[in-house]
Write a protein that holds these residues in place. Structure first.
Motif, short mmCIF file in Angstrom:
data_model
loop_
_atom_site.label_atom_id
_atom_site.label_comp_id
_atom_site.label_asym_id
_atom_site.label_seq_id
_atom_site.Cartn_x
_atom_site.Cartn_y
_atom_site.Cartn_z
N GLN A 1 -39.91 -65.06 145.17
CA GLN A 1 -39.66 -63.62 145.21
C GLN A 1 -40.20 -63.02 146.50
N ALA A 2 -41.39 -63.46 146.93
CA ALA A 2 -41.95 -62.97 148.19
C ALA A 2 -41.05 -63.34 149.36
N VAL A 3 -40.52 -64.57 149.36
CA VAL A 3 -39.61 -64.98 150.42
C VAL A 3 -38.34 -64.13 150.39
N ALA A 4 -37.82 -63.88 149.19
CA ALA A 4 -36.62 -63.05 149.06
C ALA A 4 -36.83 -61.68 149.68
N ARG A 5 -38.03 -61.14 149.54
CA ARG A 5 -38.33 -59.80 150.02
C ARG A 5 -39.00 -59.81 151.39
N GLY A 6 -38.78 -60.89 152.15
CA GLY A 6 -39.10 -60.85 153.57
C GLY A 6 -40.26 -61.68 154.05
N ALA A 7 -40.97 -62.39 153.16
CA ALA A 7 -42.13 -63.17 153.60
C ALA A 7 -41.68 -64.41 154.38
N ASP A 8 -42.33 -64.65 155.50
CA ASP A 8 -42.16 -65.88 156.26
C ASP A 8 -43.37 -66.79 156.13
N ALA A 9 -44.29 -66.44 155.23
CA ALA A 9 -45.47 -67.26 154.98
C ALA A 9 -45.87 -67.08 153.52
N VAL A 10 -46.12 -68.18 152.83
CA VAL A 10 -46.53 -68.17 151.44
C VAL A 10 -47.82 -68.96 151.34
N CYS A 11 -48.93 -68.26 151.15
CA CYS A 11 -50.24 -68.89 151.18
C CYS A 11 -51.07 -68.46 149.98
N PRO B 1 -27.65 -59.83 134.25
CA PRO B 1 -28.34 -59.87 132.95
C PRO B 1 -29.74 -59.25 133.06
N ALA B 2 -30.25 -58.81 131.92
CA ALA B 2 -31.61 -58.25 131.89
C ALA B 2 -32.61 -59.29 132.37
N GLY B 3 -33.55 -58.84 133.20
CA GLY B 3 -34.59 -59.72 133.68
C GLY B 3 -34.24 -60.50 134.92
N VAL B 4 -33.03 -60.34 135.42
CA VAL B 4 -32.62 -61.05 136.64
C VAL B 4 -32.71 -60.10 137.82
N GLU B 5 -33.37 -60.55 138.87
CA GLU B 5 -33.53 -59.80 140.11
C GLU B 5 -32.60 -60.39 141.16
N ALA B 6 -31.88 -59.54 141.88
CA ALA B 6 -30.98 -59.99 142.94
C ALA B 6 -31.36 -59.28 144.23
N VAL B 7 -31.61 -60.06 145.29
CA VAL B 7 -32.01 -59.51 146.58
C VAL B 7 -31.25 -60.23 147.68
N ARG B 8 -30.73 -59.48 148.62
CA ARG B 8 -30.09 -60.08 149.79
C ARG B 8 -31.07 -60.06 150.96
N ARG B 9 -31.26 -61.22 151.56
CA ARG B 9 -32.03 -61.33 152.79
C ARG B 9 -31.14 -61.99 153.82
N GLY B 10 -30.74 -61.21 154.82
CA GLY B 10 -29.73 -61.72 155.75
C GLY B 10 -28.45 -62.00 154.99
N GLU B 11 -27.87 -63.18 155.18
CA GLU B 11 -26.66 -63.53 154.46
C GLU B 11 -26.94 -64.24 153.14
N LEU B 12 -28.21 -64.47 152.82
CA LEU B 12 -28.58 -65.21 151.62
C LEU B 12 -28.78 -64.27 150.44
N LEU B 13 -28.33 -64.73 149.27
CA LEU B 13 -28.52 -63.98 148.03
C LEU B 13 -29.51 -64.74 147.16
#
Length: 650
Positions: free
Chosen positions: A325-335, A595-607
């Motif tokens: 989810q963090a990557v979907a919303r723009g993170a380039d580092a997961v620590c 569906p309920a509980g599903v989050e959809a985010v576009r980052r660049g061309e990726l869904l």
């Protein structure tokens, strides 16, 4: 920041372990796909065991070991936790609380931001650290201090506060005017008479408290800048960061972010919170907006933390879900905090990437999967950006002014209102940026103001210009009430805003008790707050209250493209309202019929599709895509398992 890959790793505290463990750590890091560790955050006593000493040998060996293992180092200055000798020899470095009590060593963050002695020692150790490792090939980034969060009401802080006030106001007359000291005989005839807002018999001066919050943020920023400038002088091309705490009130995050090369945050949603994912999304959106692009998740927990009443572990799959989810919303580092779970100390029950169960434990096995997947998608994701059609306005100064005693309701909490409005957008699948009320808003079709009690004239002019230029504005209650000195504006709300929303008169505020609601036309039910508003004839649409003292008066009103909501609608009603207004402004979810509980985010061309539920769901996805996580082709629909994720590329 990441050169086509996602940074993956965490805080590494090898000084807690015998040296032979270090080599096993490198083996496990490579097995897990770790490519970055943060060293030295709490190492001041190890680096400087007594005043002026320098013990770098152990860190030399670690830096060399990390480089040999292909692992980059985010090298921290150790200044968040001074050694015990500093407080013992220099009591002036210890902060005092509002009652004058000293905060002693034995924990962490036990430093006075205004202490000249502390700043001198901090600069010296930073200087030597930067000089020694400036040319080391393992060094990839600098991490200054850690979670700046100290307050100090002591004498040296008082002197610094007075200097700050002189710079801000110039004269005592200007200060007395700004603070409204004519009330309760508080007028100052000397700068020396001004103190931090220490313990008082009754309510403190709100202007004094507000300025002390501003001063504290600035004093801490001075500490950060002093160390940042030292490391930049030695390594001008190495990025610098410091880690924010999530939605923390102590720092003006907009101003701080301007001084960082990389904006990073620590994020710890409660795994038992049914809205933990929404809280995570809020913090991620805010951090991305502060960074104006990719950002760094500096800390999260691989499992349980150690500070809640009951510290629950993350269920199977949740760590992976929230990381992606963090990557979907723009993170380039997961620590993470931290690499190996401590066996001693205050955080020995805080999880690590390698837990007490070791490499066979479920936590480490999940870490390995996350590392492999981030390595797989990093080339496609890193450096890409999100485009949001909605901006949520947020300002720390308004938060500070609101977060005081003597207000119409102690039940109205700024972060709670902010979270409620962001939740409505999140549940409507509308990705939002955050913005300061004086930022350029022209890129957004819809601007949402959950609550900004304090607004400057420049901010109000900015909102009027935004609507005049064709933007749609939705504003929540208790907004535009005070100016930058926390002085109530004539009429109880700025006249320009009243004109914008079609409000003739704001007669009274009617706060609600916990659990109390107000009914409105169309089934809308309000919570927390209501207002006695008289609409002007220019209002184009109203939703009136039904019953009670406010019967027939507008709960929601619109004039043109400007909406005002004088209560906090229940979650479903607020979601429906914002979804309706967004659609009218031309802002739509990335997919329909989710569906309920599903989050959809576009980052660049990726869904990115994220299932926050425990049961499998099927999602309709028009067209043909490839799931970067599995390599499988997706045509028309895809199924997400428990806490499942898909990263779809057209």
């Amino acid at each position: 920041m990441t050169h086509g890959r996602i940074l993956f790793g965490g805080d590494y505290n090898p000084e807690q372990w015998p040296e032979e463990t270090w080599y096993d750590d490198v083996r496990l890091m490579k097995d897990a796909g770790v490519n970055s560790v943060t060293l030295g955050v709490f190492s001041w006593a190890k680096l400087e065991p007594h005043p002026g000493a320098r013990e770098f040998g152990w860190l030399d060996r670690l830096m060399d070991l990390m480089h040999a293992g292909g692992i980059g180092v985010v090298l921290a200055t150790p200044t968040s936790s001074p050694p015990p000798w500093m407080g013992r020899l220099h009591p002036d470095t210890l902060p005092r609380d509002e009652d004058g009590r000293t905060e002693w060593w034995g924990g962490r963050q036990h430093f006075s931001h205004s202490s000249a002695t502390y700043r001198r020692y901090a600069a010296a150790v930073t200087e030597d650290l930067a000089a020694r490792y400036a040319g080391h090939p393992a060094l990839t980034m600098w991490h200054i201090n850690n979670e700046y969060c100290t307050y100090d009401y002591g004498d040296e802080a008082a002197a610094a506060f007075r200097r700050w006030l002189r710079d801000r106001y110039g004269t005592l007359d200007a200060l007395n005017t700004a603070w409204g000291t004519a009330f309760w005989s508080q007028g100052y005839d000397s700068w020396d008479g001004i103190l931090p807002p220490r313990r008082a018999h009754y309510l403190k001066n709100p202007g004094q408290v507000l300025d002390f919050r501003r001063f504290t943020s600035d004093a801490l920023l001075e500490c950060f800048l002093a160390e940042r400038d030292i490391v930049r002088r030695h390594t001008p091309h190495t990025p610098v960061t410091t880690n924010f705490m999530p939605l923390w009130s102590g720092q003006d995050g907009w101003r701080w972010a301007e001084e960082e090369d990389v904006v990073s945050v620590d994020l710890y949603p409660d795994p038992r919170d049914p809205l933990g994912a929404q809280y995570g999304a809020l913090v991620q959106d805010l951090t991305r907006s502060q960074a104006r692009g990719p950002w760094m998740l500096m800390e999260q927990a691989a499992g349980p933390v150690n500070w809640r009443g009951a510290n629950h572990p993350k269920p199977r799959g949740l760590n992976r879900l929230w990381s992606l989810q963090a990557v979907a919303r723009g993170a380039d580092a997961v620590c993470y905090f931290q690499w190996r779970q401590s066996r001693q100390g205050a955080e020995k029950f805080h999880s690590g990437m390698v837990g007490h169960a070791g490499e066979r434990g479920r936590t480490f096995q999940e870490i390995k999967r996350i590392g492999a997947e981030l390595r797989e998608i990093g080339g496609e994701v890193a450096g890409t950006r999100l485009t949001a059609g909605v901006a949520v306005l947020h300002d720390w100064h308004s938060w500070w002014a609101t977060d005081q005693d003597g207000r119409p309701s102690t039940h109205v909490g700024y972060p709670d209102v902010l979270r409620a409005w962001h939740r409505a957008l999140w549940e409507a699948h509308l990705t939002a940026d955050f913005a300061h009320p004086e930022h350029d808003l022209t890129a957004y079709r819809l601007v949402v103001v959950p609550q900004l009690y304090l607004l400057t004239d420049a901010a109000i002019d900015n909102l009027l210009a935004y609507v005049s230029g064709g933007g749609t504005l939705v504003c929540g209650f208790l907004t535009g009430i005070a100016d930058e000195d926390d002085r109530i504006r004539p009429g109880g709300m700025d006249a320009r805003l009243r004109g914008l929303f079609g409000i003739r008169t704001l007669h009274e505020w009617w706060p609600l008790e916990p659990g109390e609601t107000v009914e409105c036309e169309g089934g809308l039910r309000g919570t927390l707050w209501s207002e006695e508003i008289e609409a002007a004839g220019t209002a184009d649409e109203t939703v009136p209250y039904r019953g009670g003292e406010l019967d027939g008066l507008p709960a929601v009103l619109r004039r043109g493209r400007a909406w005002y909501v004088s209560t906090l609608p229940e979650p479903e009603a607020l979601r429906a309202l914002l979804a309706r207004v967004a659609a009218g402004a031309g802002v739509h979810p990335p997919l329909d019929g989710l569906p309920a509980g599903v989050e959809a985010v576009r980052r660049g061309e990726l869904l990115f599709l994220l299932n926050h539920g425990r049961e499998p769901v099927t999602v309709d996805v028009p067209g043909t895509h490839r799931d970067l996580l599995t390599g499988a082709a997706v045509t028309g629909r895809t199924t997400l398992g428990r806490y499942g994720v898909a990263v779809l590329k057209p």
